[in-house]
Write an enzyme that holds these catalytic residues in place. Sequence first.
Site, PDB file in Angstrom:
ATOM      1  N   TYR A   1      14.347  41.174  41.903  1.00 41.78           N
ATOM      2  CA  TYR A   1      15.077  39.952  41.083  1.00 41.78           C
ATOM      3  C   TYR A   1      16.048  39.307  41.981  1.00 41.78           C
ATOM      4  O   TYR A   1      16.684  38.468  41.417  1.00 41.78           O
ATOM      5  CB  TYR A   1      15.960  41.029  40.127  1.00 41.78           C
ATOM      6  CG  TYR A   1      15.087  41.847  39.289  1.00 41.78           C
ATOM      7  CD1 TYR A   1      14.196  41.126  38.171  1.00 41.78           C
ATOM      8  CD2 TYR A   1      15.116  43.345  39.412  1.00 41.78           C
ATOM      9  CE1 TYR A   1      13.488  42.051  37.318  1.00 41.78           C
ATOM     10  CE2 TYR A   1      14.011  44.129  38.610  1.00 41.78           C
ATOM     11  CZ  TYR A   1      13.400  43.271  37.541  1.00 41.78           C
ATOM     12  OH  TYR A   1      12.569  43.998  36.739  1.00 41.78           O
TER      13      TYR A   1
ATOM     14  N   HIS B   1      11.610  35.321  32.478  1.00 44.78           N
ATOM     15  CA  HIS B   1      11.525  36.415  33.246  1.00 44.78           C
ATOM     16  C   HIS B   1      11.806  35.957  34.765  1.00 44.78           C
ATOM     17  O   HIS B   1      11.133  35.211  35.235  1.00 44.78           O
ATOM     18  CB  HIS B   1      10.163  37.257  33.145  1.00 44.78           C
ATOM     19  CG  HIS B   1      10.088  37.680  31.643  1.00 44.78           C
ATOM     20  ND1 HIS B   1      10.903  38.834  31.228  1.00 44.78           N
ATOM     21  CD2 HIS B   1       9.355  37.148  30.972  1.00 44.78           C
ATOM     22  CE1 HIS B   1      10.392  39.015  29.854  1.00 44.78           C
ATOM     23  NE2 HIS B   1       9.581  38.034  29.743  1.00 44.78           N
TER      24      HIS B   1
END
Length: 147
Positions: free
Chosen positions: A25, A102
Amino acid sequence: MSELIVNVINGPNLGRLGRREPAVYGGTTHDELVALIEREAAELGLKAVVRQSDSEAQLLDWIHQAADAAEPVILNAGGLTHTSVALRDACAELSAPLIEVHISNVHAREEFRRHSYLSPIATGVIVGLGIQGYLLALRYLAEHVGT
């Protein structure tokens, strides 16, 4: 004309950005992401309202508020993307655009992450481009919904 309000809603675990799986991430914290989104939105003549919750009920409330106000939503529902029919049903009420975002490429990860209850009702889906996905979504909304 008043500036367009864009709701940026982040779901479970996204408050842990920068600490949780940075290899997946990235190292940007949620607070840094909020500042980046707010700055980009202002440059585009938009007002970003950025929120994060680990509570599905809270996400539903925010989606309902956006639906009632006819405001667009940029949504990273995290793991609820793959599990929540309730969130999907709330998003189906939106009359303004819904952009699903996302940070990671969910299609290159575990099989269970490849299904989204949101994608079929979203205006667009941005995956795998890191936090730039949020900025691309803002640019799309500035150009297509506009100020």
